[in-house]
Design a protein around this motif. Structure first.
Motif, PDB file in Angstrom:
ATOM      1  N   VAL A  36       0.880  -1.165   0.000  1.00  0.00           N
ATOM      2  CA  VAL A  36       0.000   0.000   0.000  1.00  0.00           C
ATOM      3  C   VAL A  36       0.917   1.214   0.000  1.00  0.00           C
ATOM      4  CG1 VAL A  36      -1.713   1.302   1.320  1.00  0.00           C
ATOM      5  CG2 VAL A  36      -1.850  -1.203   1.226  1.00  0.00           C
ATOM      6  N   SER A  37       0.718   2.097  -0.963  1.00  0.00           N
ATOM      7  CA  SER A  37       1.550   3.304  -1.019  1.00  0.00           C
ATOM      8  C   SER A  37       1.336   4.131   0.245  1.00  0.00           C
ATOM      9  CB  SER A  37       1.204   4.141  -2.248  1.00  0.00           C
ATOM     10  OG  SER A  37       1.477   3.417  -3.420  1.00  0.00           O
ATOM     11  N   LYS A  38       2.426   4.678   0.766  1.00  0.00           N
ATOM     12  CA  LYS A  38       2.325   5.528   1.957  1.00  0.00           C
ATOM     13  C   LYS A  38       1.637   6.834   1.608  1.00  0.00           C
ATOM     14  CE  LYS A  38       5.983   4.096   5.021  1.00  0.00           C
ATOM     15  NZ  LYS A  38       7.024   4.582   5.927  1.00  0.00           N
ATOM     16  N   ARG A  39       0.815   7.273   2.520  1.00  0.00           N
ATOM     17  CA  ARG A  39       0.158   8.571   2.422  1.00  0.00           C
ATOM     18  C   ARG A  39       0.547   9.365   3.662  1.00  0.00           C
ATOM     19  NH1 ARG A  39      -0.735   7.476  -2.346  1.00  0.00           N
ATOM     20  NH2 ARG A  39      -2.646   6.566  -3.092  1.00  0.00           N
ATOM     21  N   GLU A  40       0.472  10.666   3.540  1.00  0.00           N
ATOM     22  CA  GLU A  40       0.899  11.539   4.637  1.00  0.00           C
ATOM     23  C   GLU A  40       0.161  11.258   5.939  1.00  0.00           C
ATOM     24  OE1 GLU A  40       0.860  16.263   5.301  1.00  0.00           O
ATOM     25  OE2 GLU A  40       1.695  15.599   3.388  1.00  0.00           O
ATOM     26  N   ASP A  41      -1.121  10.936   5.863  1.00  0.00           N
ATOM     27  CA  ASP A  41      -1.927  10.794   7.071  1.00  0.00           C
ATOM     28  C   ASP A  41      -2.202   9.346   7.477  1.00  0.00           C
ATOM     29  OD1 ASP A  41      -3.508  10.302   4.870  1.00  0.00           O
ATOM     30  OD2 ASP A  41      -5.256  11.370   5.652  1.00  0.00           O
ATOM     31  N   ASP A  42      -1.533   8.359   6.850  1.00  0.00           N
ATOM     32  CA  ASP A  42      -1.859   6.976   7.214  1.00  0.00           C
ATOM     33  C   ASP A  42      -1.259   6.602   8.565  1.00  0.00           C
ATOM     34  OD1 ASP A  42       0.795   6.016   6.846  1.00  0.00           O
ATOM     35  OD2 ASP A  42       0.405   5.531   4.753  1.00  0.00           O
ATOM     36  N   GLN A  43      -1.852   5.589   9.168  1.00  0.00           N
ATOM     37  CA  GLN A  43      -1.461   5.159  10.513  1.00  0.00           C
ATOM     38  C   GLN A  43      -1.127   3.676  10.548  1.00  0.00           C
ATOM     39  OE1 GLN A  43      -1.306   7.279  13.236  1.00  0.00           O
ATOM     40  NE2 GLN A  43      -1.715   8.930  11.807  1.00  0.00           N
ATOM     41  N   PHE A  44      -0.680   3.088   9.453  1.00  0.00           N
ATOM     42  CA  PHE A  44      -0.419   1.663   9.400  1.00  0.00           C
ATOM     43  C   PHE A  44       0.896   1.327  10.091  1.00  0.00           C
ATOM     44  CE2 PHE A  44      -2.666   2.449   5.230  1.00  0.00           C
ATOM     45  CZ  PHE A  44      -3.912   2.092   5.717  1.00  0.00           C
ATOM     46  N   SER A  45       0.850   0.314  10.940  1.00  0.00           N
ATOM     47  CA  SER A  45       2.054  -0.155  11.609  1.00  0.00           C
ATOM     48  C   SER A  45       2.188  -1.651  11.341  1.00  0.00           C
ATOM     49  CB  SER A  45       1.963   0.117  13.113  1.00  0.00           C
ATOM     50  OG  SER A  45       0.819  -0.525  13.646  1.00  0.00           O
ATOM     51  N   VAL A  46       3.360  -2.194  11.618  1.00  0.00           N
ATOM     52  CA  VAL A  46       3.593  -3.621  11.420  1.00  0.00           C
ATOM     53  C   VAL A  46       2.574  -4.398  12.263  1.00  0.00           C
ATOM     54  CG1 VAL A  46       5.230  -5.508  11.756  1.00  0.00           C
ATOM     55  CG2 VAL A  46       6.033  -3.281  10.917  1.00  0.00           C
ATOM     56  N   GLY A  47       1.903  -5.339  11.617  1.00  0.00           N
ATOM     57  CA  GLY A  47       0.903  -6.150  12.296  1.00  0.00           C
ATOM     58  C   GLY A  47      -0.514  -5.618  12.171  1.00  0.00           C
ATOM     59  N   HIS A  48      -0.660  -4.371  11.708  1.00  0.00           N
ATOM     60  CA  HIS A  48      -2.003  -3.799  11.517  1.00  0.00           C
ATOM     61  C   HIS A  48      -2.758  -4.651  10.502  1.00  0.00           C
ATOM     62  CE1 HIS A  48      -5.101  -0.684  11.029  1.00  0.00           C
ATOM     63  NE2 HIS A  48      -5.017  -0.927   9.738  1.00  0.00           N
ATOM     64  N   LYS A  49      -4.025  -4.897  10.757  1.00  0.00           N
ATOM     65  CA  LYS A  49      -4.865  -5.656   9.833  1.00  0.00           C
ATOM     66  C   LYS A  49      -6.037  -4.786   9.403  1.00  0.00           C
ATOM     67  CE  LYS A  49      -3.649 -10.154  11.715  1.00  0.00           C
ATOM     68  NZ  LYS A  49      -2.590 -10.398  10.799  1.00  0.00           N
ATOM     69  N   GLN A  50      -6.378  -4.895   8.132  1.00  0.00           N
ATOM     70  CA  GLN A  50      -7.483  -4.110   7.597  1.00  0.00           C
ATOM     71  C   GLN A  50      -8.120  -4.886   6.453  1.00  0.00           C
ATOM     72  OE1 GLN A  50      -6.787   0.036   7.288  1.00  0.00           O
ATOM     73  NE2 GLN A  50      -8.176   0.296   5.563  1.00  0.00           N
ATOM     74  N   MET A  51      -9.434  -4.820   6.365  1.00  0.00           N
ATOM     75  CA  MET A  51     -10.147  -5.494   5.286  1.00  0.00           C
ATOM     76  C   MET A  51     -10.140  -4.626   4.027  1.00  0.00           C
ATOM     77  SD  MET A  51     -10.980  -8.415   6.439  1.00  0.00           S
ATOM     78  CE  MET A  51     -12.087  -9.061   5.211  1.00  0.00           C
ATOM     79  N   ALA A  52      -9.827  -5.254   2.899  1.00  0.00           N
ATOM     80  CA  ALA A  52      -9.946  -4.608   1.595  1.00  0.00           C
ATOM     81  C   ALA A  52     -11.299  -5.027   1.039  1.00  0.00           C
ATOM     82  CB  ALA A  52      -8.821  -5.055   0.676  1.00  0.00           C
ATOM     83  N   ASN A  53     -12.203  -4.074   0.913  1.00  0.00           N
ATOM     84  CA  ASN A  53     -13.567  -4.342   0.472  1.00  0.00           C
ATOM     85  C   ASN A  53     -13.831  -3.911  -0.962  1.00  0.00           C
ATOM     86  OD1 ASN A  53     -14.534  -5.309   3.054  1.00  0.00           O
ATOM     87  ND2 ASN A  53     -14.280  -3.204   3.751  1.00  0.00           N
TER      88      ASN A  53
END
Length: 127
Positions: free
Chosen positions: A84-101
């Motif tokens: 996932v390309s980094k965005r200025e406001d993203d909060q993803f950290s190692v281990g974060h899980k998120q559903m792609a819908n």
């Protein structure tokens, strides 16, 4: 990966739509940050789950059947690194899980040095 196609966005959407309609939402598990590609883009790597790998392989086959030409073929098929390309406001950290819908067909319009992105189709993942 970006690709060139002689098909219109509508024709391309129709070619891949059945795949996305048959795909369940996919859980993304985030890994380390990285720099990828010839443009050295900052990304969050995503674990290559069997579901994600299968989707990529099927999409790759469909796109190949339409005669696309990849701008960086070394990064598709076996060379694909889910991210996932980094965005200025993203909060993803190692281990974060998120559903792609959903998945999107994005057309890139090149105007000199600018690369403008236009969403041409949205595919809801429902399976």
């Amino acid at each position: 990966s970006r690709f060139w196609s002689s098909l219109s966005p509508d024709e391309l959407s129709e070619a891949v739509k059945p795949l996305f309609q048959a795909t369940q939402p996919i859980e993304l598990s985030f890994g380390e940050a990285a720099i990828l590609g010839p443009k050295q883009v900052a990304v969050h790597l995503v674990e290559n789950s069997s579901e994600l790998e299968d989707l990529h392989a099927q999409l790759h086959d469909l796109l190949n059947a339409t005669g696309v030409t990849y701008t960086a073929p070394q990064f598709v098929g076996n060379g694909h690194k889910p991210h996932v390309s980094k965005r200025e406001d993203d909060q993803f950290s190692v281990g974060h899980k998120q559903m792609a819908n959903a998945a999107y067909l994005i057309e890139v319009e090149i105007k000199g040095e600018e690369h403008l992105r236009h969403i041409r189709a949205k595919f809801d993942l429902k399976g």
